[in-house]
Write an enzyme that holds these catalytic residues in place. Structure first.
Site, short mmCIF file in Angstrom:
data_model
loop_
_atom_site.label_atom_id
_atom_site.label_comp_id
_atom_site.label_asym_id
_atom_site.label_seq_id
_atom_site.Cartn_x
_atom_site.Cartn_y
_atom_site.Cartn_z
CE1 TYR A 157 -3.83 2.25 0.30
CE2 TYR A 157 -2.90 3.01 2.38
CZ TYR A 157 -3.84 3.13 1.36
OH TYR A 157 -4.78 4.15 1.41
CB THR A 190 -14.27 3.63 4.56
OG1 THR A 190 -12.86 3.34 4.70
CG2 THR A 190 -14.45 5.12 4.37
#
Length: 250
Positions: A157, A190
């Site tokens: 990431y 989220t």
């Protein structure tokens, strides 16, 4: 009615992407979303607001699928609008693992395809489509603080977001007549955060810190961050700071 704004948002079926799409559903805007699933919430809001909405379903982790969508955008982007927006929001934090355990080439490749390759392909199509138009054209790449600060367990990431930041700087240096920025949106409540909190500490040593942020109500809501981002995009100074962070703004 002729659209004054044409906006494209990726990863728009949930989380920050959905909140951005909902915020863009206003009269005079033609919205094109790209996501793996069709969103009935967006459909209902578009009907209520009188906004033109086109939902494109595809997996942006597949380069072949992205190429098809890019060609579709290039050939069908409406002309005559005053402003064109591309918000590259889709992304994944997977695979979460220490560097010595990153053995799954397919998962690594999928992450790079989604977080980087899809952005490059869609941006190229967007630039070609808007180049002949005398319009205000803006590109926002949703980045992350992880691209600027190393985080153990997020090797893939961090690498993809660092690449996204550098790619955005290259676009700015090439000066295509568009305004562009890579923006870190902060820590948002989220599905990605749920996945992060579900990580094992051996893979992601900072998992407890993220769990505490959630427990203590320190995560921003997608709707609040989306509203701030849309104000940020709309501002005359957009693009002046190429690598930016929404937390720098009230």
């Amino acid at each position: 009615m002729e659209s004054t704004t044409v906006a494209i948002v990726t990863g728009a079926s949930r989380g920050l992407g959905q909140a951005l799409a909902l915020g863009l559903l206003q009269s005079g805007t033609r919205l094109i979303t790209v996501a793996r699933s069709h969103d009935e919430v967006l459909d209902r809001q578009a009907q209520e607001s009188g906004c033109s909405l086109q939902q494109v379903q595809t997996d942006l982790a597949s380069p072949a699928a992205v190429e098809r969508v890019a060609r579709q955008i290039l050939s069908n982007l409406p002309s005559g609008a005053k402003r064109y927006l591309l918000i590259n929001n889709a992304g994944t934090v997977d695979p979460i693992s220490q560097a010595s355990e990153l053995h799954n080439a397919a998962a690594i490749t999928a992450a790079f395809n989604l977080n980087i390759t899809s952005v490059i392909l869609l941006t190229a199509a967007f630039l070609q489509a808007v180049k002949p138009m005398q319009a205000d054209c803006r590109i926002l790449n949703i980045s992350s603080g992880a691209g600027r600060n190393p985080m153990p367990g997020w090797g893939v990431y961090c690498a993809t977001k660092a690449a996204l930041d550098h790619y955005t700087q290259v676009l700015h240096a090439e000066n295509h007549g568009v305004r562009i920025a890579a923006l870190a949106p902060g820590v948002i409540d989220t599905g990605m955060q749920e996945k992060i909190r579900g990580s094992h500490a051996s893979d992601f040593p900072n998992v407890e810190r993220f769990a505490q942020m959630h427990e203590q109500g320190q995560l921003s809501s997608p709707a609040d961050v989306a509203a701030r981002i849309l104000r940020y995009i709309d501002h005359d100074s957009f693009g002046a700071t190429v690598l930016d962070d929404i937390r720098n703004y009230a």
